[in-house]
Design an enzyme around this catalytic site. Structure first.
Site, PDB file in Angstrom:
ATOM      1  N   LYS A  34       0.841  -1.211   0.000  1.00  7.12           N
ATOM      2  CA  LYS A  34       0.000   0.000   0.000  1.00  7.12           C
ATOM      3  C   LYS A  34       0.874   1.260   0.000  1.00  7.12           C
ATOM      4  O   LYS A  34       2.071   1.183   0.279  1.00  7.12           O
ATOM      5  CB  LYS A  34      -0.905  -0.012   1.234  1.00  7.12           C
ATOM      6  CG  LYS A  34      -0.159  -0.020   2.573  1.00  7.12           C
ATOM      7  CD  LYS A  34      -1.089  -0.298   3.739  1.00  7.12           C
ATOM      8  CE  LYS A  34      -0.319  -0.357   5.050  1.00  7.12           C
ATOM      9  NZ  LYS A  34      -1.153  -0.801   6.175  1.00  7.12           N
ATOM     10  N   TYR A 258      12.332  31.664   5.565  1.00  7.02           N
ATOM     11  CA  TYR A 258      11.021  32.287   5.790  1.00  7.02           C
ATOM     12  C   TYR A 258      10.770  32.610   7.262  1.00  7.02           C
ATOM     13  O   TYR A 258      11.149  31.850   8.148  1.00  7.02           O
ATOM     14  CB  TYR A 258       9.907  31.338   5.335  1.00  7.02           C
ATOM     15  CG  TYR A 258       9.715  31.288   3.835  1.00  7.02           C
ATOM     16  CD1 TYR A 258       9.611  32.444   3.076  1.00  7.02           C
ATOM     17  CD2 TYR A 258       9.614  30.051   3.195  1.00  7.02           C
ATOM     18  CE1 TYR A 258       9.414  32.371   1.702  1.00  7.02           C
ATOM     19  CE2 TYR A 258       9.417  29.972   1.828  1.00  7.02           C
ATOM     20  CZ  TYR A 258       9.314  31.142   1.087  1.00  7.02           C
ATOM     21  OH  TYR A 258       9.122  31.069  -0.264  1.00  7.02           O
ATOM     22  N   MET A 306       8.961  24.882   0.752  1.00 12.42           N
ATOM     23  CA  MET A 306       8.269  23.908  -0.090  1.00 12.42           C
ATOM     24  C   MET A 306       9.261  23.079  -0.905  1.00 12.42           C
ATOM     25  O   MET A 306       9.117  21.870  -1.044  1.00 12.42           O
ATOM     26  CB  MET A 306       7.299  24.635  -1.039  1.00 12.42           C
ATOM     27  CG  MET A 306       6.394  23.679  -1.806  1.00 12.42           C
ATOM     28  SD  MET A 306       5.353  24.523  -3.000  1.00 12.42           S
ATOM     29  CE  MET A 306       4.293  25.492  -1.945  1.00 12.42           C
TER      30      MET A 306
HETATM   31  C1  LIG Z   1      -0.256  -1.744   6.910  1.00 11.14           C
HETATM   32  C2  LIG Z   1      -0.744  -3.048   7.425  1.00 11.14           C
HETATM   33  C3  LIG Z   1       0.133  -4.128   7.623  1.00 11.14           C
HETATM   34  C4  LIG Z   1       1.644  -4.013   7.501  1.00 11.14           C
HETATM   35  O1  LIG Z   1       2.214  -3.723   8.754  1.00 11.14           O
HETATM   36  P1  LIG Z   1       3.799  -3.613   8.927  1.00 11.14           P
HETATM   37  O2  LIG Z   1       3.990  -3.203  10.344  1.00 11.14           O
HETATM   38  O3  LIG Z   1       4.255  -2.558   7.978  1.00 11.14           O
HETATM   39  O4  LIG Z   1       4.378  -4.944   8.623  1.00 11.14           O
HETATM   40  C5  LIG Z   1      -0.415  -5.361   7.952  1.00 11.14           C
HETATM   41  N1  LIG Z   1      -1.747  -5.505   8.131  1.00 11.14           N
HETATM   42  C6  LIG Z   1      -2.609  -4.481   7.989  1.00 11.14           C
HETATM   43  C7  LIG Z   1      -4.054  -4.705   8.220  1.00 11.14           C
HETATM   44  C8  LIG Z   1      -2.144  -3.214   7.653  1.00 11.14           C
HETATM   45  O5  LIG Z   1      -3.003  -2.190   7.534  1.00 11.14           O
END
Ligand SMILES: *Cc1c(COP(=O)(O)O)cnc(C)c1O
Length: 361
Positions: A34, A258, A306
């Site tokens: 993800k 800034y 930025m």
């Molecule tokens: C993001 C996520 C993981 C991965 O966790 P890590 O600590 O990065 O290994 C596993 N399960 C779910 C449901 C997640 O949302």
């Protein structure tokens, strides 16, 4: 010279094999890709892992799964947090949703009936104590009954997620979560004619709680080389390098950047580095953040802009064009995160698409 994010696929392979060596040979591996593969390059990472024989991928949202399918990924994909507006994407691209609430389930049943879909592969999500998404232990039977009566869902897996697997002080809570998950499973399994995959552990669960292994692990941050400061040796996949774009000599008592947020305490050589908050370097790095130039830590001074940051070069022999390490395998993203009180996950996933990705294979 410019700012680049190197993604080392050899390190990814090393981590994948290392993590697999921690679990039983029959245990399946789900790679969590993800958020663009934790800020790297989701497609490059998934292609490499598919070649290495990973069993499953997971993403947070359906659009991420679509991206993988469009890139030719054939491995099953679990969508962890699907939304009711994504049913078309899910079914058209052969993605497998979590079923995590009565609202989502009822909408899914309605949709599948309209489209004449039955036995669609789904993943039954249990809330065993994280209190994020999922059915609570006392809701499991009712959810299962709805699924069975509608003939909509084929339960491909049953899973839950740990809240504090990296924290040894929360051992009692974590073991309780595992027990609660087991109780939920016991309510469903006897009523099924097939054996769904069972999974619970994320990276630190894999390391700290063999009890949470069941028959698949879900590994995210570990694949990218981090273990939340736990003692197993992994190799960071991400390396962010930049360059000293310009050096400016500033007298004592002048302001830098800034809002005049930094006033020099002495004559200061200020280095301008071409990456800023638009690239994912949060403004909180103006307190305690640093970069590495010629092996020397150089503090970030003034507000993060930025597009650039300014650093103090007084301790280093630097010239314009020198390489700057934001983080690499020695000065890691975990160290960088620690310097301002955040976690590697946030640093990595913030790396914006503006930074050029360079795949090292
Ligand atoms: C993001 C996520 C993981 C991965 O966790 P890590 O600590 O990065 O290994 C596993 N399960 C779910 C449901 C997640 O949302």
């Amino acid at each position: 010279m410019k700012t680049v994010l190197e993604i080392n696929l050899q390190s990814l392979e090393y981590n994948f094999n290392k993590i697999k060596s921690l679990v039983k040979p029959a245990t399946k591996t789900m790679a969590v890709v993800k958020a663009n593969g934790y800020g790297s390059d989701m497609v490059a990472v998934a292609k490499k892992l598919e070649k290495l024989g990973v069993d499953y991928f997971s993403v947070a949202y359906a659009s991420e799964g679509v991206k993988l399918r469009n890139a030719g990924i054939k491995t099953p994909i679990l969508v962890l947090i699907p939304q009711t507006g994504s049913f078309d994407e899910i079914t058209n691209f052969d993605l497998e949703p979590s079923i995590y609430s009565f609202h989502f389930l009822n909408e899914f049943i309605k949709y599948t009936h309209e489209k004449n879909i039955s036995n669609y592969p789904i993943h039954f999500k249990i809330n065993s104590g994280l209190n994020r998404i999922g059915f609570k232990e006392n809701e499991v039977e009712k959810a299962f009954e709805l699924m069975s009566n509608s003939d909509t869902c084929f339960i491909k897996s049953i899973y839950s997620h740990l809240s504090a697997s990296e924290d040894v002080n929360e051992k009692e809570f974590t073991l309780q979560q595992i027990k609660s998950f087991e109780k939920s499973i016991e309510k469903i399994l006897p009523q099924l004619s097939h054996k769904p995959i069972l999974h619970m552990s994320n990276t630190s669960g894999i390391i700290n709680y063999p009890e949470s292994e069941f028959n698949m692990i879900r590994c995210g941050i570990g694949l990218y080389g981090f273990s939340n400061n736990l003692s197993i040796s992994l190799k960071p996949v991400h390396k962010v390098l930049s360059t000293v774009s310009q050096i400016i000599d500033v007298s004592k008592g002048e302001s830098v950047g800034y809002n005049r947020a930094y006033i020099t305490k002495e004559k200061t050589r200020v280095g301008i580095i071409p990456l800023g908050h638009a690239d994912g370097i949060s403004r909180s790095f103006n307190k305690g953040g640093y970069v590495i130039i010629n092996e020397i830590k150089c503090n970030i001074i003034g507000n993060i802009c930025m597009d650039v940051i300014m650093v103090n070069l007084n301790k280093v022999d630097a010239v314009e064009g020198d390489q700057v390490v934001i983080f690499d395998d020695k000065n890691t993203a975990e160290d960088f995160a620690d310097s301002v009180g955040t976690i590697s996950y946030e640093i990595l996933t913030n790396l914006s698409s503006r930074i050029e990705r360079r795949i090292i294979s």
